[in-house]
Enzyme design. Structure first.
Site, mmCIF file in Angstrom:
data_model
loop_
_atom_site.group_PDB
_atom_site.id
_atom_site.type_symbol
_atom_site.label_atom_id
_atom_site.label_comp_id
_atom_site.label_asym_id
_atom_site.label_seq_id
_atom_site.Cartn_x
_atom_site.Cartn_y
_atom_site.Cartn_z
ATOM 1 N N ARG A 42 0.362 -0.927 0.120
ATOM 2 C CA ARG A 42 0.007 0.103 -0.070
ATOM 3 C C ARG A 42 0.959 1.315 -0.161
ATOM 4 O O ARG A 42 1.127 1.718 0.777
ATOM 5 C CB ARG A 42 -1.030 0.000 1.428
ATOM 6 C CG ARG A 42 -2.471 -1.237 1.357
ATOM 7 C CD ARG A 42 -2.449 -1.618 2.561
ATOM 8 N NE ARG A 42 -1.874 -1.724 2.932
ATOM 9 C CZ ARG A 42 -2.331 -2.539 4.949
ATOM 10 N NH1 ARG A 42 -2.609 -2.255 5.115
ATOM 11 N NH2 ARG A 42 -0.788 -2.415 6.082
ATOM 12 N N LYS A 100 11.729 -15.739 9.788
ATOM 13 C CA LYS A 100 12.359 -16.854 10.416
ATOM 14 C C LYS A 100 11.391 -18.170 9.744
ATOM 15 O O LYS A 100 11.976 -18.972 9.523
ATOM 16 C CB LYS A 100 12.383 -17.638 11.711
ATOM 17 C CG LYS A 100 11.472 -16.146 12.267
ATOM 18 C CD LYS A 100 11.462 -14.903 13.348
ATOM 19 C CE LYS A 100 9.918 -14.024 12.885
ATOM 20 N NZ LYS A 100 10.493 -13.432 13.985
ATOM 21 N N VAL A 143 16.189 -14.464 14.403
ATOM 22 C CA VAL A 143 16.841 -15.135 15.563
ATOM 23 C C VAL A 143 17.096 -14.049 16.575
ATOM 24 O O VAL A 143 18.110 -13.539 16.982
ATOM 25 C CB VAL A 143 17.316 -16.839 15.879
ATOM 26 C CG1 VAL A 143 17.784 -17.397 17.029
ATOM 27 C CG2 VAL A 143 16.971 -17.381 14.369
ATOM 28 N N GLY A 192 5.268 -3.856 18.539
ATOM 29 C CA GLY A 192 5.353 -4.007 17.233
ATOM 30 C C GLY A 192 6.377 -4.846 17.302
ATOM 31 O O GLY A 192 6.715 -5.552 16.750
ATOM 32 N N GLU A 245 3.857 -10.942 16.059
ATOM 33 C CA GLU A 245 4.382 -11.486 14.170
ATOM 34 C C GLU A 245 3.319 -10.157 13.537
ATOM 35 O O GLU A 245 1.657 -9.886 14.667
ATOM 36 C CB GLU A 245 4.346 -12.466 13.338
ATOM 37 C CG GLU A 245 5.599 -13.428 14.204
ATOM 38 C CD GLU A 245 6.647 -12.737 13.161
ATOM 39 O OE1 GLU A 245 6.420 -12.117 12.333
ATOM 40 O OE2 GLU A 245 7.341 -11.600 14.550
ATOM 41 N N LYS A 264 12.840 -20.795 14.740
ATOM 42 C CA LYS A 264 13.299 -19.827 15.687
ATOM 43 C C LYS A 264 15.259 -21.206 16.024
ATOM 44 O O LYS A 264 16.139 -21.457 15.725
ATOM 45 C CB LYS A 264 13.996 -18.986 16.474
ATOM 46 C CG LYS A 264 12.596 -18.191 15.953
ATOM 47 C CD LYS A 264 12.910 -17.098 17.305
ATOM 48 C CE LYS A 264 11.957 -14.912 16.626
ATOM 49 N NZ LYS A 264 11.054 -14.919 17.758
HETATM 50 P P1 NDP Z 1 4.756 -5.569 9.288
HETATM 51 O O1 NDP Z 1 4.121 -6.522 9.222
HETATM 52 O O2 NDP Z 1 5.138 -4.418 9.930
HETATM 53 O O3 NDP Z 1 5.187 -4.995 7.480
HETATM 54 C C1 NDP Z 1 5.081 -5.811 6.986
HETATM 55 C C2 NDP Z 1 5.360 -5.313 5.143
HETATM 56 O O4 NDP Z 1 5.719 -5.525 4.454
HETATM 57 C C3 NDP Z 1 4.760 -4.144 5.406
HETATM 58 O O5 NDP Z 1 5.046 -2.997 4.622
HETATM 59 C C4 NDP Z 1 3.888 -4.925 3.528
HETATM 60 O O6 NDP Z 1 3.612 -3.370 3.112
HETATM 61 C C5 NDP Z 1 5.153 -5.436 3.223
HETATM 62 N N1 NDP Z 1 4.285 -6.343 2.634
HETATM 63 C C6 NDP Z 1 3.298 -7.383 2.924
HETATM 64 N N2 NDP Z 1 3.099 -8.425 2.097
HETATM 65 C C7 NDP Z 1 3.028 -7.323 0.639
HETATM 66 C C8 NDP Z 1 4.201 -7.954 -0.788
HETATM 67 N N3 NDP Z 1 3.036 -8.954 -0.994
HETATM 68 N N4 NDP Z 1 4.247 -7.442 -1.261
HETATM 69 C C9 NDP Z 1 5.070 -6.253 -1.128
HETATM 70 N N5 NDP Z 1 5.422 -5.884 0.570
HETATM 71 C C10 NDP Z 1 4.218 -6.824 0.634
HETATM 72 O O7 NDP Z 1 6.086 -6.621 9.398
HETATM 73 P P2 NDP Z 1 7.129 -6.432 10.649
HETATM 74 O O8 NDP Z 1 8.331 -5.420 10.287
HETATM 75 O O9 NDP Z 1 6.971 -6.485 11.956
HETATM 76 O O10 NDP Z 1 8.244 -8.423 9.930
HETATM 77 C C11 NDP Z 1 9.032 -8.130 8.965
HETATM 78 C C12 NDP Z 1 9.536 -9.606 9.463
HETATM 79 O O11 NDP Z 1 11.198 -8.828 10.264
HETATM 80 C C13 NDP Z 1 9.262 -10.765 9.599
HETATM 81 O O12 NDP Z 1 9.202 -11.703 9.185
HETATM 82 C C14 NDP Z 1 9.412 -10.947 10.767
HETATM 83 O O13 NDP Z 1 9.317 -12.328 11.242
HETATM 84 C C15 NDP Z 1 10.926 -10.581 11.138
HETATM 85 N N6 NDP Z 1 11.131 -10.086 12.641
HETATM 86 C C16 NDP Z 1 9.887 -9.216 13.017
HETATM 87 C C17 NDP Z 1 10.391 -8.608 14.107
HETATM 88 C C18 NDP Z 1 10.024 -7.429 14.800
HETATM 89 O O14 NDP Z 1 10.016 -7.496 15.877
HETATM 90 N N7 NDP Z 1 8.805 -7.227 14.093
HETATM 91 C C19 NDP Z 1 12.299 -9.014 14.910
HETATM 92 C C20 NDP Z 1 12.420 -10.147 13.911
HETATM 93 C C21 NDP Z 1 12.182 -10.519 12.674
HETATM 94 P P3 NDP Z 1 2.303 -2.279 3.355
HETATM 95 O O15 NDP Z 1 3.028 -1.435 4.411
HETATM 96 O O16 NDP Z 1 1.965 -1.647 2.411
HETATM 97 O O17 NDP Z 1 0.937 -2.993 4.223
HETATM 98 N N1 HSE Z 2 7.646 -11.845 17.401
HETATM 99 C C1 HSE Z 2 8.718 -12.182 16.699
HETATM 100 C C2 HSE Z 2 8.529 -11.826 18.746
HETATM 101 C C3 HSE Z 2 9.752 -11.284 16.569
HETATM 102 O O1 HSE Z 2 8.176 -11.385 19.456
HETATM 103 O O2 HSE Z 2 9.920 -12.468 19.096
HETATM 104 C C4 HSE Z 2 10.687 -10.937 16.751
HETATM 105 O O3 HSE Z 2 11.101 -12.093 15.952
#
Ligand code: NDP
Ligand code: HSE
Length: 442
Positions: free
Chosen positions: A48, A104, A131, A186, A189, A204
């Site tokens: 978006r 992960k 992880v 934040g 997941e 993980k």
């Molecule tokens: P979010 O849900 O906050 O962000 C996901 C992003 O991906 C958004 O910008 C979304 O777009 C975009 N997106 C979703 N589908 C598509 C698609 N089909 N094409 C292009 N873009 C897309 O996730 P997080 O940032 O929290 O997490 C991201 C990754 O990092 C995950 O794998 C998560 O497991 C990992 N992670 C997260 C941690 C955390 O603390 N949050 C810690 C460690 C790992 P839009 O903005 O337009 O909706």
């Molecule tokens: N959702 C995950 C957690 C993000 O709470 O640990 C970090 O991997």
């Protein structure tokens, strides 16, 4: 655009992606000096675009085109989930782009295919952020400990569930309120059931076990239980025996015996741990992981396990490593699965248990119950009875803590106990782990 720059495509710009963009911009000078060339963001794919006006012309919704663009050297993926991330990263690797990902779920399911694609193209595949958030853990396993023999990796690897359990333990917060707060901050997941049902920690654990034991372990190999069923009374029961409840990921190497070859196991479940154990004081969204290796002994890794900025820190570390390799030539360390050890099912893994029963409070009941544990080869470490009416026929709470027993033996015991007429209810069955520390569990 600088012709010598390392050019980066970012897939996803949510909690983590936003912080990656911020750090790339704020620290551009330092990153260039460390990498040996400017690290330049050339495109960002999201769903978006209207939600990201600050990214202007960098934005695209066509992630497939972005990952194969000629002006992209490195693809950073922070979308999450299996598809489209899997197809996008395979395309990117095939096109000779190095990949950095925090995903992960994808690595635990498709790690072998991704590693193969990276090998085929001779590029890097790094995933430190996948992880334990900011904690440098995978690089130590893959590189620093490459000369040692790791016997166990165990700890708290999910920030959301640790945040919830900490809140329930410390302030008596309700499960739903604590989950809502973890999501707002934040940590959770996109679908928080991945956190509370243990799947995120299981992914993980699969990644950790693969690296630690040089054996391909997938999420499907990891026994997984979440925290949905942990109640305030479980937390009080734990406190009653000097313990706290934590969601643990435990990856172990089992030595060969006369009857069985060397093997590994990986499991995730909520367990009671002694309040004196260092993991018991790990609160909020922090993670902590113990690594035990034959020569190194015990190492502890601790830090912020979730959240945008801590996770972006780990992603940026990988990005600088990839950029250096691009600038100077060569590849970083790869994972290896040469050992191919068998993965044990949970039924074969011995653990201690805390079994809480509501029983009829009359003569002979304790002996009957103790007899069932004995019949199934489960040795009792401690028994405590509370409540109960003085007259025959009243109900009492009986807590049995066992010595280590195989899961299958305990499950069979509980099944029989649940069918006894003197057992009015099996209130809870929780594991008790002291993770190798002597003399601290009840
Ligand atoms: P979010 O849900 O906050 O962000 C996901 C992003 O991906 C958004 O910008 C979304 O777009 C975009 N997106 C979703 N589908 C598509 C698609 N089909 N094409 C292009 N873009 C897309 O996730 P997080 O940032 O929290 O997490 C991201 C990754 O990092 C995950 O794998 C998560 O497991 C990992 N992670 C997260 C941690 C955390 O603390 N949050 C810690 C460690 C790992 P839009 O903005 O337009 O909706
Ligand atoms: N959702 C995950 C957690 C993000 O709470 O640990 C970090 O991997």
């Amino acid at each position: 655009m600088n012709g010598n720059a390392v050019r980066v495509a970012l897939l996803g710009c949510g909690t983590v992606g936003t912080e990656i963009v911020r750090l790339l911009r704020e620290q551009a000078g330092d990153l260039a000096a460390r990498a040996g060339a400017p690290v330049e963001l050339v495109g960002v794919a999201v769903r978006r675009p209207h939600k990201h006006p600050e990214l202007g012309d960098l934005l695209t919704t066509d992630a497939t085109a972005l990952v194969t663009r000629d002006d992209v050297d490195v693809v950073v993926e922070v979308i999450g989930g299996i598809e489209p991330a899997r197809s996008l990263l395979l395309e990117a690797l095939k096109a000779g782009k190095s990949v950095v990902t925090a995903n992960k779920a994808l690595l635990a399911e498709e790690g072998a295919a991704l590693a193969e694609a990276a090998d085929a193209s001779g590029v890097d595949l790094f995933y430190e952020a996948s992880v334990a958030g900011a904690i440098p853990l995978l690089r130590p396993l893959r590189e620093s400990l490459a000369g040692d023999r790791i016997t166990r990796v165990a700890g708290i690897v999910n920030g959301t569930t640790n945040f919830i359990l900490s809140a329930m333990t410390e302030s008596g917060a309700g499960y739903a309120d604590a989950l809502e707060e973890a999501t707002r901050l934040g940590y959770a997941e996109a679908d928080p059931s991945a956190d509370v049902d243990g799947y995120d920690a299981a992914s993980k654990a699969a990644i950790l076990a693969t690296l630690a034991f040089h054996t391909r372990v997938t999420a499907a190999d990891v026994h997984c239980e979440g925290i949905r069923h942990v109640t305030a009374s479980d937390i009080a029961a734990a406190r009653g025996i000097g313990c706290v409840i934590k969601l643990l990921a435990i990856c172990e190497r089992s030595p060969a015996t006369a009857d069985s070859p060397e093997a590994v196991s990986a499991r995730v479940y909520p367990a009671m741990i002694p309040a004196a154990h260092p993991l018991a004081t790990v609160d909020g969204a922090f993670n902590a992981v113990f690594v035990e290796a034959e020569a190194a002994g015990q190492l502890m890794f601790y830090g912020q396990g979730a959240g945008g900025a801590p996770t972006a820190s780990a992603v940026l570390g990988d990005l600088v490593a990839v950029a250096r390799n691009r600038v100077h030539g060569g590849r970083g360390a790869r994972e290896s699965a040469y050992a191919s050890l068998p993965v044990l099912p949970l039924g074969a893994v011995p653990t201690r248990y805390h079994v809480s029963l509501e029983v009829a409070d009359r003569a002979g009941v304790l002996a009957t119950i103790a007899g069932e544990f004995s019949t199934h080869g489960v040795s009792i470490a401690a028994v405590r009875q509370t409540g109960g009416a003085a007259d025959d026929g009243g109900a009492a709470r009986l807590v049995v803590v066992t010595h280590a027993a195989p899961e299958a033996a305990l499950a069979a015991t509980v099944q029989v106990l649940a069918g006894l007429d003197v057992v009015l209810a099996v209130d809870s069955v929780l594991r008790v782990e002291d993770l190798g520390r002597k003399g601290v569990a009840p």
